[in-house]
Design a protein around this motif. Sequence first.
Motif: not given
Length: 433
Positions: A103-111, A151-156
Amino acid sequence: MSLTDPFTICLICIIGLALLGLPIGHAMIAGSIVYLFAAGLDMGTAAEQLLNGMYTSYILLAVPLFILSAEIMNSGSMTERLLMFCNALVGRFRGGLALVNVVQSIIFAGMSGSAIADAAGVGKMMQKMMTDGDRYPASFAAALTAATAVIGPIIPPSIPIVLYALVSGASIGYLFLAGMVPGLLMGLMQMALVVMTAKRRNFPVEKPVPARALPGITLRALPALMMPVILLGGIYSGVTTPTEAAAIAAAYAFLISAIVYRTVTLRGTYQTLLSSARTTASIGMLIAGALVFNYVITVENIPRTLSAFLQGFELSPIMFLIIVNILLLVLGCLLEGTTIILIVLPVLIPTAQVLGIDLVHFGIICVVNIMIGLITPPYGLLLFIMTNIGQVSLRSLVREITPFLIAMLVCLAIITFRPDLVLFLPRFFGYQG
């Protein structure tokens, strides 16, 4: 092609210098200059291409700004507050800390926009939390951290997507939108895999966070949670360009850390700027080398030659995408992702256009491939980073990461054969592709 051919000499020079330990960006610049000399062209063209590419591409400014925002987040207390929020959401379930990692990776993906920044920053904290008190095997924690960082570089926002937009001319805004569904799909598949693994291996259940504490935890994390909202809201509302949004993100991260959380010191700020400058310089030299070498590729007419060669096989778009997937997965095991985007993709993009493949869809497929390459044995960069952070052997890490790697390959197959899944959000927001 003979050994005396200028392009052959150029390739031998680049490969030789790289094998001798020279950074690949420097090697490409040196090889390109050798090509210009051997071909009897003006060697000043190398400097011209470099300067024109670096100073006329406004989009490139987004790269150091995203790097800076990630460094500020990792140096302040924004990450700790977000981890507490994630723990409050999913920490109560079996394998809760592993779910928090996803979950933190999904949230941090936008940062942050960088898998390596996520793994080296938040990933290091997650590794320590998961292995504290022998809750989880160190190799499993390291494998999960590496897999979720992808996941980070896939989600903006995403630095690889910014670089792909540079070489393809596709819209960054629509590329960012196109990455959301594949990134979330990958996150959900990882969470499902964690749940099944937690039941089979009887991972621990964390102490539930009392319901009365949730509002306070959410309120403390809210300024950090608003960062992707401000960033993406500015882009998709048309108020800011992606580069301007990256600048706002960096400024917002600094102000929140300095004024709201009060965790930033002068010394810490200096170290953050220094680390960001080093990372930016490393990527910048690689981009500079690629810009000069791409001029050589253009002079040699390689993209058009390859396009004509592949058309001779009468490949369908699907067959071409399968070949590209295999090629990029193999290259991802051996080369750094930025190199693949800047050197390999410009050769493949013209063929994709001729075959009628949407460049936004193609870009997401390529970025997902390159991200999977970061955790693919034997030379995936994240594997080496996590063996160092987790103090585990490469063999045990590869054994634990294999199920996640298979899940990602399934996700890659889905987005390859179902372009509507990737293009749904861009089309909803007006994309005509």
